[in-house]
Design a protein around this motif. Structure first.
Motif, PDB file in Angstrom:
ATOM      1  N   GLN A 266      50.650  32.338  43.960  1.00 46.22           N
ATOM      2  CA  GLN A 266      49.496  33.233  44.041  1.00 46.22           C
ATOM      3  C   GLN A 266      49.507  34.242  42.899  1.00 46.22           C
ATOM      4  O   GLN A 266      48.460  34.565  42.343  1.00 46.22           O
ATOM      5  CB  GLN A 266      49.493  33.965  45.376  1.00 46.22           C
ATOM      6  CG  GLN A 266      49.145  33.095  46.555  1.00 46.22           C
ATOM      7  CD  GLN A 266      49.179  33.888  47.855  1.00 46.22           C
ATOM      8  OE1 GLN A 266      49.602  35.034  47.900  1.00 46.22           O
ATOM      9  NE2 GLN A 266      48.733  33.259  48.927  1.00 46.22           N
ATOM     10  N   ALA A 267      50.683  34.740  42.549  1.00 44.85           N
ATOM     11  CA  ALA A 267      50.789  35.701  41.455  1.00 44.85           C
ATOM     12  C   ALA A 267      50.392  35.057  40.133  1.00 44.85           C
ATOM     13  O   ALA A 267      49.696  35.664  39.313  1.00 44.85           O
ATOM     14  CB  ALA A 267      52.207  36.252  41.366  1.00 44.85           C
ATOM     15  N   THR A 268      50.816  33.816  39.910  1.00 48.40           N
ATOM     16  CA  THR A 268      50.470  33.106  38.676  1.00 48.40           C
ATOM     17  C   THR A 268      48.975  32.848  38.603  1.00 48.40           C
ATOM     18  O   THR A 268      48.353  33.037  37.555  1.00 48.40           O
ATOM     19  CB  THR A 268      51.240  31.771  38.605  1.00 48.40           C
ATOM     20  OG1 THR A 268      52.631  32.042  38.734  1.00 48.40           O
ATOM     21  CG2 THR A 268      50.987  31.055  37.310  1.00 48.40           C
ATOM     22  N   LEU A 269      48.384  32.432  39.711  1.00 57.07           N
ATOM     23  CA  LEU A 269      46.944  32.179  39.733  1.00 57.07           C
ATOM     24  C   LEU A 269      46.158  33.465  39.486  1.00 57.07           C
ATOM     25  O   LEU A 269      45.202  33.478  38.706  1.00 57.07           O
ATOM     26  CB  LEU A 269      46.543  31.567  41.078  1.00 57.07           C
ATOM     27  CG  LEU A 269      45.072  31.227  41.257  1.00 57.07           C
ATOM     28  CD1 LEU A 269      44.646  30.178  40.250  1.00 57.07           C
ATOM     29  CD2 LEU A 269      44.823  30.739  42.677  1.00 57.07           C
ATOM     30  N   ALA A 270      46.566  34.559  40.117  1.00 60.47           N
ATOM     31  CA  ALA A 270      45.875  35.838  39.908  1.00 60.47           C
ATOM     32  C   ALA A 270      46.009  36.305  38.467  1.00 60.47           C
ATOM     33  O   ALA A 270      45.047  36.809  37.874  1.00 60.47           O
ATOM     34  CB  ALA A 270      46.436  36.890  40.865  1.00 60.47           C
ATOM     35  N   ALA A 271      47.187  36.133  37.874  1.00 58.64           N
ATOM     36  CA  ALA A 271      47.383  36.536  36.480  1.00 58.64           C
ATOM     37  C   ALA A 271      46.519  35.692  35.544  1.00 58.64           C
ATOM     38  O   ALA A 271      45.930  36.222  34.588  1.00 58.64           O
ATOM     39  CB  ALA A 271      48.858  36.400  36.100  1.00 58.64           C
TER      40      ALA A 271
ATOM     41  N   ARG B 272      43.669  34.254  36.284  1.00 57.43           N
ATOM     42  CA  ARG B 272      42.273  34.677  36.467  1.00 57.43           C
ATOM     43  C   ARG B 272      41.996  36.003  35.762  1.00 57.43           C
ATOM     44  O   ARG B 272      40.941  36.189  35.158  1.00 57.43           O
ATOM     45  CB  ARG B 272      41.948  34.800  37.951  1.00 57.43           C
ATOM     46  CG  ARG B 272      41.828  33.476  38.633  1.00 57.43           C
ATOM     47  CD  ARG B 272      41.530  33.642  40.094  1.00 57.43           C
ATOM     48  NE  ARG B 272      41.354  32.356  40.751  1.00 57.43           N
ATOM     49  CZ  ARG B 272      41.282  32.195  42.045  1.00 57.43           C
ATOM     50  NH1 ARG B 272      41.364  33.233  42.846  1.00 57.43           N
ATOM     51  NH2 ARG B 272      41.129  30.989  42.558  1.00 57.43           N
ATOM     52  N   ARG B 273      42.943  36.946  35.839  1.00 63.17           N
ATOM     53  CA  ARG B 273      42.761  38.223  35.147  1.00 63.17           C
ATOM     54  C   ARG B 273      42.694  38.023  33.643  1.00 63.17           C
ATOM     55  O   ARG B 273      41.886  38.646  32.950  1.00 63.17           O
ATOM     56  CB  ARG B 273      43.895  39.186  35.497  1.00 63.17           C
ATOM     57  CG  ARG B 273      43.777  39.757  36.870  1.00 63.17           C
ATOM     58  CD  ARG B 273      44.841  40.822  37.115  1.00 63.17           C
ATOM     59  NE  ARG B 273      44.835  41.186  38.507  1.00 63.17           N
ATOM     60  CZ  ARG B 273      45.690  40.734  39.415  1.00 63.17           C
ATOM     61  NH1 ARG B 273      46.659  39.929  39.055  1.00 63.17           N
ATOM     62  NH2 ARG B 273      45.587  41.097  40.670  1.00 63.17           N
ATOM     63  N   LEU B 274      43.565  37.171  33.112  1.00 57.84           N
ATOM     64  CA  LEU B 274      43.569  36.896  31.682  1.00 57.84           C
ATOM     65  C   LEU B 274      42.267  36.243  31.255  1.00 57.84           C
ATOM     66  O   LEU B 274      41.671  36.624  30.241  1.00 57.84           O
ATOM     67  CB  LEU B 274      44.760  36.007  31.324  1.00 57.84           C
ATOM     68  CG  LEU B 274      44.888  35.624  29.857  1.00 57.84           C
ATOM     69  CD1 LEU B 274      45.078  36.874  28.998  1.00 57.84           C
ATOM     70  CD2 LEU B 274      46.047  34.666  29.664  1.00 57.84           C
ATOM     71  N   ALA B 275      41.791  35.273  32.030  1.00 64.48           N
ATOM     72  CA  ALA B 275      40.520  34.620  31.705  1.00 64.48           C
ATOM     73  C   ALA B 275      39.364  35.621  31.740  1.00 64.48           C
ATOM     74  O   ALA B 275      38.511  35.620  30.849  1.00 64.48           O
ATOM     75  CB  ALA B 275      40.258  33.476  32.679  1.00 64.48           C
ATOM     76  N   GLY B 276      39.337  36.492  32.733  1.00 65.06           N
ATOM     77  CA  GLY B 276      38.281  37.504  32.816  1.00 65.06           C
ATOM     78  C   GLY B 276      38.328  38.474  31.654  1.00 65.06           C
ATOM     79  O   GLY B 276      37.290  38.859  31.100  1.00 65.06           O
ATOM     80  N   ALA B 277      39.530  38.867  31.250  1.00 69.76           N
ATOM     81  CA  ALA B 277      39.659  39.778  30.101  1.00 69.76           C
ATOM     82  C   ALA B 277      39.186  39.105  28.824  1.00 69.76           C
ATOM     83  O   ALA B 277      38.505  39.727  27.995  1.00 69.76           O
ATOM     84  CB  ALA B 277      41.105  40.243  29.966  1.00 69.76           C
ATOM     85  N   LEU B 278      39.531  37.837  28.640  1.00 67.19           N
ATOM     86  CA  LEU B 278      39.093  37.116  27.442  1.00 67.19           C
ATOM     87  C   LEU B 278      37.579  36.929  27.422  1.00 67.19           C
ATOM     88  O   LEU B 278      36.945  37.100  26.382  1.00 67.19           O
ATOM     89  CB  LEU B 278      39.796  35.761  27.356  1.00 67.19           C
ATOM     90  CG  LEU B 278      41.281  35.808  27.029  1.00 67.19           C
ATOM     91  CD1 LEU B 278      41.895  34.410  27.104  1.00 67.19           C
ATOM     92  CD2 LEU B 278      41.513  36.416  25.663  1.00 67.19           C
ATOM     93  N   ILE B 279      36.993  36.597  28.556  1.00 65.49           N
ATOM     94  CA  ILE B 279      35.540  36.440  28.629  1.00 65.49           C
ATOM     95  C   ILE B 279      34.859  37.766  28.322  1.00 65.49           C
ATOM     96  O   ILE B 279      33.881  37.821  27.569  1.00 65.49           O
ATOM     97  CB  ILE B 279      35.121  35.896  30.009  1.00 65.49           C
ATOM     98  CG1 ILE B 279      35.564  34.439  30.142  1.00 65.49           C
ATOM     99  CG2 ILE B 279      33.612  36.026  30.221  1.00 65.49           C
ATOM    100  CD1 ILE B 279      35.436  33.880  31.538  1.00 65.49           C
TER     101      ILE B 279
END
Length: 105
Positions: free
Chosen positions: A56-61, A63-70
């Motif tokens: 879950q921690a890896t998936l959340a990280a 998603r956060r990285l993808a959102g920051a890049l977008i």
């Protein structure tokens, strides 16, 4: 009420517990060692971000990285082309849609 049961200590559980302890300890050391303002929020944020298991921690990280890049790409597309002090005459409101800024001809 169900009685509390102990979980068997498996290697992945031990690794995650050690990782979580290192992260919390590191954030406490950074927050109070650097003497930043509102330093108590750093360990609290680390505890909130760390999920109950590593998947879950890896998936959340991710998603956060993808959102920051977008967000960075989107702002990089809308901001360049402006001269210093100039306000854009348009404002992005949704992907693919542009609306005029109020008060601009």
């Amino acid at each position: 009420m169900r009685p509390a049961t102990r979980r068997k200590l498996t290697p992945p559980l031990v690794v995650f517990a050690v990782l979580r302890a290192v992260v919390i300890g590191g954030t406490v050391a950074l927050a109070f060692g650097l003497d930043v303002s509102h330093n108590y929020w750093m360990p609290i944020a680390a505890m909130v971000v760390m999920k109950p298991n590593l998947e879950q921690a890896t998936l959340a990280a991710a998603r956060r990285l993808a959102g920051a890049l977008i967000g960075a790409l989107r702002s990089g597309v809308s901001v360049p082309g402006r001269r210093p002090g100039e306000r854009p005459g348009w404002m992005p409101c949704a992907p693919g849609r542009v609306v005029p800024r109020p008060g601009w001809p």
